[in-house]
Design a protein around this motif. Structure first.
Motif, PDB file in Angstrom:
ATOM      1  N   LYS A   1      10.895   8.310  -0.823  1.00 44.48           N
ATOM      2  CA  LYS A   1       9.698   8.576  -0.035  1.00 44.48           C
ATOM      3  C   LYS A   1       9.267   7.397   0.842  1.00 44.48           C
ATOM      4  O   LYS A   1       8.464   7.567   1.751  1.00 44.48           O
ATOM      5  CB  LYS A   1       8.523   8.915  -0.977  1.00 44.48           C
ATOM      6  CG  LYS A   1       8.530  10.360  -1.448  1.00 44.48           C
ATOM      7  CD  LYS A   1       7.439  10.585  -2.464  1.00 44.48           C
ATOM      8  CE  LYS A   1       6.054  10.268  -1.971  1.00 44.48           C
ATOM      9  NZ  LYS A   1       5.565  11.020  -0.848  1.00 44.48           N
ATOM     10  N   VAL A   2       9.794   6.173   0.556  1.00 48.95           N
ATOM     11  CA  VAL A   2       9.299   4.985   1.243  1.00 48.95           C
ATOM     12  C   VAL A   2       9.452   5.087   2.754  1.00 48.95           C
ATOM     13  O   VAL A   2       8.526   4.819   3.517  1.00 48.95           O
ATOM     14  CB  VAL A   2       9.996   3.712   0.713  1.00 48.95           C
ATOM     15  CG1 VAL A   2       9.709   2.520   1.622  1.00 48.95           C
ATOM     16  CG2 VAL A   2       9.523   3.407  -0.681  1.00 48.95           C
TER      17      VAL A   2
ATOM     18  N   ASP B   1       0.812  -1.213   0.000  1.00 45.92           N
ATOM     19  CA  ASP B   1       0.000   0.000   0.000  1.00 45.92           C
ATOM     20  C   ASP B   1       0.849   1.268   0.000  1.00 45.92           C
ATOM     21  O   ASP B   1       0.306   2.373  -0.025  1.00 45.92           O
ATOM     22  CB  ASP B   1      -0.924   0.021   1.228  1.00 45.92           C
ATOM     23  CG  ASP B   1      -2.095  -0.937   1.086  1.00 45.92           C
ATOM     24  OD1 ASP B   1      -2.428  -1.301  -0.057  1.00 45.92           O
ATOM     25  OD2 ASP B   1      -2.662  -1.334   2.118  1.00 45.92           O
ATOM     26  N   ILE B   2       2.184   1.102   0.054  1.00 47.55           N
ATOM     27  CA  ILE B   2       3.078   2.263   0.051  1.00 47.55           C
ATOM     28  C   ILE B   2       3.817   2.371  -1.283  1.00 47.55           C
ATOM     29  O   ILE B   2       3.732   3.381  -1.982  1.00 47.55           O
ATOM     30  CB  ILE B   2       4.106   2.171   1.208  1.00 47.55           C
ATOM     31  CG1 ILE B   2       3.396   2.158   2.552  1.00 47.55           C
ATOM     32  CG2 ILE B   2       5.092   3.340   1.149  1.00 47.55           C
ATOM     33  CD1 ILE B   2       4.329   1.940   3.717  1.00 47.55           C
TER      34      ILE B   2
ATOM     35  N   ASP C   1       7.001   7.448   4.135  1.00 44.04           N
ATOM     36  CA  ASP C   1       5.639   6.957   3.964  1.00 44.04           C
ATOM     37  C   ASP C   1       5.290   5.848   4.950  1.00 44.04           C
ATOM     38  O   ASP C   1       4.115   5.672   5.289  1.00 44.04           O
ATOM     39  CB  ASP C   1       5.425   6.443   2.534  1.00 44.04           C
ATOM     40  CG  ASP C   1       5.281   7.581   1.537  1.00 44.04           C
ATOM     41  OD1 ASP C   1       5.175   8.734   1.988  1.00 44.04           O
ATOM     42  OD2 ASP C   1       5.278   7.311   0.327  1.00 44.04           O
ATOM     43  N   ILE C   2       6.295   5.071   5.394  1.00 46.27           N
ATOM     44  CA  ILE C   2       5.997   3.994   6.337  1.00 46.27           C
ATOM     45  C   ILE C   2       5.425   4.570   7.620  1.00 46.27           C
ATOM     46  O   ILE C   2       4.457   4.057   8.183  1.00 46.27           O
ATOM     47  CB  ILE C   2       7.260   3.153   6.614  1.00 46.27           C
ATOM     48  CG1 ILE C   2       7.619   2.333   5.366  1.00 46.27           C
ATOM     49  CG2 ILE C   2       7.050   2.236   7.818  1.00 46.27           C
ATOM     50  CD1 ILE C   2       8.896   1.543   5.494  1.00 46.27           C
ATOM     51  N   GLY C   3       6.029   5.658   8.105  1.00 39.95           N
ATOM     52  CA  GLY C   3       5.500   6.312   9.309  1.00 39.95           C
ATOM     53  C   GLY C   3       4.097   6.824   9.086  1.00 39.95           C
ATOM     54  O   GLY C   3       3.208   6.659   9.937  1.00 39.95           O
ATOM     55  N   LYS C   4       3.853   7.431   7.920  1.00 38.93           N
ATOM     56  CA  LYS C   4       2.519   7.928   7.598  1.00 38.93           C
ATOM     57  C   LYS C   4       1.522   6.775   7.484  1.00 38.93           C
ATOM     58  O   LYS C   4       0.349   6.921   7.817  1.00 38.93           O
ATOM     59  CB  LYS C   4       2.545   8.711   6.280  1.00 38.93           C
ATOM     60  CG  LYS C   4       3.302  10.036   6.359  1.00 38.93           C
ATOM     61  CD  LYS C   4       3.251  10.725   5.013  1.00 38.93           C
ATOM     62  CE  LYS C   4       3.979  12.068   5.044  1.00 38.93           C
ATOM     63  NZ  LYS C   4       3.959  12.719   3.716  1.00 38.93           N
ATOM     64  N   GLU C   5       2.030   5.609   6.991  1.00 43.20           N
ATOM     65  CA  GLU C   5       1.146   4.467   6.778  1.00 43.20           C
ATOM     66  C   GLU C   5       0.514   4.001   8.080  1.00 43.20           C
ATOM     67  O   GLU C   5      -0.680   3.706   8.131  1.00 43.20           O
ATOM     68  CB  GLU C   5       1.940   3.319   6.142  1.00 43.20           C
ATOM     69  CG  GLU C   5       1.097   2.136   5.704  1.00 43.20           C
ATOM     70  CD  GLU C   5       0.220   2.451   4.517  1.00 43.20           C
ATOM     71  OE1 GLU C   5      -0.709   1.673   4.259  1.00 43.20           O
ATOM     72  OE2 GLU C   5       0.417   3.485   3.858  1.00 43.20           O
TER      73      GLU C   5
ATOM     74  N   PHE D   1      -4.973   1.546  -6.951  1.00 46.94           N
ATOM     75  CA  PHE D   1      -3.910   2.014  -6.066  1.00 46.94           C
ATOM     76  C   PHE D   1      -3.485   3.430  -6.449  1.00 46.94           C
ATOM     77  O   PHE D   1      -3.314   4.306  -5.600  1.00 46.94           O
ATOM     78  CB  PHE D   1      -2.702   1.079  -6.114  1.00 46.94           C
ATOM     79  CG  PHE D   1      -1.474   1.651  -5.466  1.00 46.94           C
ATOM     80  CD1 PHE D   1      -1.332   1.636  -4.083  1.00 46.94           C
ATOM     81  CD2 PHE D   1      -0.470   2.237  -6.228  1.00 46.94           C
ATOM     82  CE1 PHE D   1      -0.217   2.190  -3.467  1.00 46.94           C
ATOM     83  CE2 PHE D   1       0.651   2.784  -5.624  1.00 46.94           C
ATOM     84  CZ  PHE D   1       0.781   2.768  -4.245  1.00 46.94           C
ATOM     85  N   LEU D   2      -3.323   3.658  -7.758  1.00 45.72           N
ATOM     86  CA  LEU D   2      -2.937   4.989  -8.231  1.00 45.72           C
ATOM     87  C   LEU D   2      -4.007   6.013  -7.867  1.00 45.72           C
ATOM     88  O   LEU D   2      -3.686   7.138  -7.456  1.00 45.72           O
ATOM     89  CB  LEU D   2      -2.718   4.953  -9.748  1.00 45.72           C
ATOM     90  CG  LEU D   2      -1.535   4.095 -10.219  1.00 45.72           C
ATOM     91  CD1 LEU D   2      -1.556   3.955 -11.735  1.00 45.72           C
ATOM     92  CD2 LEU D   2      -0.209   4.683  -9.756  1.00 45.72           C
TER      93      LEU D   2
END
Length: 564
Positions: free
Chosen positions: A351-352, A143-144, A355-359, A291-292
């Motif tokens: 960005k990964v 999802d990231i 983005d993990i923290g945001k996820e 997803f996009l």
């Protein structure tokens, strides 16, 4: 399919008087597959839950996803969808091919490396831990970073470390550690593959996701065949001790005389590498349009639809950015996803980490929504009951049979592999049952889960009455058919119940919880074994019956509802 057309305040104006967006607003139609999709407020009444008719009002994202559903339905079961189905099926194949393959070589590894009984379970404990971590990690990553990269990474990781399992000499710890790393990739396979297949198949063919489970018994049979031609053929005499346990010059089980198990993992590693090659180099896999869309990359989503249409030799899609903009205008009181532009590979990698923290913050949305939270809890219990049940049977059934003087019919090498085929090949029947029943009126996904779980538990409970080999083999085959039936529906249905924004993450979390339950189950059953009790079988049956009970209250039946 019914169509929901939104009222427009500019309906009384002449066409020339309407601004361009207002003209389009009267033309945008959101497809409705089921009346429950029309609800104006959340319906979680007890009656709705029992009927599987609980629902939330459609969000702006879901309305946009519905427009993508129309285009995918127009493609039908095209060349692109067929390729996706087979490539995802290969992921299911690898899941049990590796489990069966390593299970069959374990005794040869123990003998060669002089592994004491107290440590023989280490390889399987670490493998289960790797599967759990892999399911959670890749479920969130999908999802990231998107479906495309996670889809390929799982196979690549499994192939590299799977091949390396053959490298260590007299080092059991290294074998266990490498298999743990290979299991990280394997753990992500089913959550990712089911998610991908669902997002590319048309509504009328979504039941084909349940049929993906037929690849699992095929994987077991294929791994057994490979082991029969390698590990069983090139193996040292089972009576010989490990070379590390005897003096120089004494007869022992050496690496040179015990190469069969290495040949087997090399073949499985090469098969996995070949599947990666097909996924990455031969087939041009496009990122999931949904997803996009969930990431605000609407132009890219439409571009992918055009590419799929071209591959299928189908008419180009009619969906436009202006249609999405019209929906934003109509639902302007709702939050709108910020649109991102296309990103380069380097930008995506950068960005990964952020983005993990945001996820993890974003995943709170699953539990903030009452319907989704309730659904997640029920599915979590079902996953844990399922893994609890078949891990107890796998760990203790042979011991109980031996105690009750019942042979499993595996007196010779040929007998052993014959029984594997008799027991596991019929699992294909379970996948076919799932394919048919999920589309049957009054049965659907919900009651297919309940029926298959009850039957699986009954098969396990009936083991208490087994007193001969024929009874053991027959019940084992029946239990595996029902297990495959239940898993086929569960693996296909769970991703359907959550929209694209959470689908991979939720599937990964559910699979992880199931794996953890499978790790804990043998410890819980050990006390019954010490008491010379067959209560382990009732403990296993009880686990899957709990899953059946909670599935009665599954609030959403997806048979005639679209997936976002």
């Amino acid at each position: 399919m019914a169509i929901n057309t939104y009222d427009d305040p500019s309906m009384g104006l002449d066409e020339a008087q309407k601004p361009p967006i207002e003209k389009l607003r009267t033309q945008v139609e959101v497809p409705i597959y089921n009346d429950v999709e029309r609800v104006a407020e959340t319906d979680m009444s007890f009656a709705a839950i029992l009927k599987g008719a609980a629902a939330n009002p459609l969000t702006t994202f879901e309305k946009k996803a519905a427009l993508i559903n129309v285009e995918i339905d127009n493609f039908g079961l095209g060349r692109y969808q067929i390729c996706i189905w087979f490539l995802c099926g290969f992921g299911y194949f690898l899941d049990l091919a590796w489990a069966q393959g390593v299970g069959l070589i374990a005794s040869a590894v123990y003998q060669e490396m002089d592994v004491p009984p107290a440590r023989q379970g280490d390889i399987f404990s670490l493998a289960n831990a790797g599967l759990a971590i892999g399911a959670l990690t890749f479920g969130i990553l999908v999802d990231i970073i998107g479906r495309k990269w996670a889809f390929n990474l799982t196979c690549l990781i499994t192939s590299i470390f799977g091949l390396l399992i053959a490298a260590p000499k007299y080092n059991y710890e290294a074998v266990c550690g490498i298999y743990f790393l290979a299991s990280l990739g394997l753990g992500g396979n089913i959550p990712i593959d089911a998610t991908i297949a669902l997002e590319f198949l048309p509504q009328s063919r979504r039941n084909l996701v349940a049929l993906l489970s037929l690849w699992q018994p095929i994987g077991v049979v294929a791994a057994s065949g490979i082991a029969y031609g390698t590990a069983a053929k090139w193996r040292c005499d089972p009576a010989l001790p490990a070379c590390s346990a005897v003096g120089a010059g004494e007869a022992c089980c050496s690496v040179a005389s015990n190469m069969g198990w290495r040949y087997e993992v090399i073949i499985l590693g090469c098969v996995t590498l070949f599947i990666f090659f097909l996924r990455f180099f031969v087939f041009n896999f496009h990122e999931s349009p949904k997803f996009l869309l969930a990431r605000g990359r609407e132009a890219e989503a439409i571009e992918v639809l055009h590419k799929i249409a071209k591959f299928n030799r189908a008419p180009p899609p009619k969906l436009t950015l202006e249609m999405f903009a019209a929906l934003d205008e109509m639902d302007s009181n709702l939050s709108v996803v910020n649109v991102e532009g296309p990103r380069t590979r380097a930008q995506m990698v950068k960005k990964v980490g952020r983005d993990i923290g945001k996820e993890f913050q974003r995943l709170k949305g699953v539990f903030a929504n009452r319907l989704q939270c309730f659904t997640f809890v029920l599915l979590a219990i079902a996953y844990m009951g399922d893994y609890w049940s078949f891990n107890l049977a796998g760990s203790f059934l042979p011991i109980i049979l031996l105690r009750n003087n019942v042979s499993d019919g595996r007196g010779s090498v040929s007998d052993t592999y014959k029984q594997y085929i008799i027991i596991y090949a019929p699992g294909i029947i379970g996948a076919v049952l799932a394919l048919v029943s999920v589309q049957m009126p009054l049965v659907g996904r919900k009651w297919s889960l309940v029926i298959s779980a009850i039957c699986q538990g009954l098969a396990m409970a009936m083991y208490t009455q087994v007193n001969n080999t024929a009874g053991y083999v027959g019940l084992n085959a029946l239990e595996y058919i029902m297990q495959t039936y239940f898993n086929a529906v569960l693996y296909a249905s769970a991703p359907e119940l959550f929209d694209t924004s959470y689908r991979g993450s939720v599937s990964g979390m559910l699979s992880c919880l199931g794996r953890i339950s499978g790790i804990v189950a043998p410890f819980a059953g050990a006390s019954f074994l010490a008491d010379q009790s067959s209560g382990i079988l009732w403990l296993g049956a009880g686990g899957i019956w709990v899953a059946a009970l909670v599935m009665v209250f599954l609030p959403v039946e997806m048979r005639n509802r679209q997936m976002f």
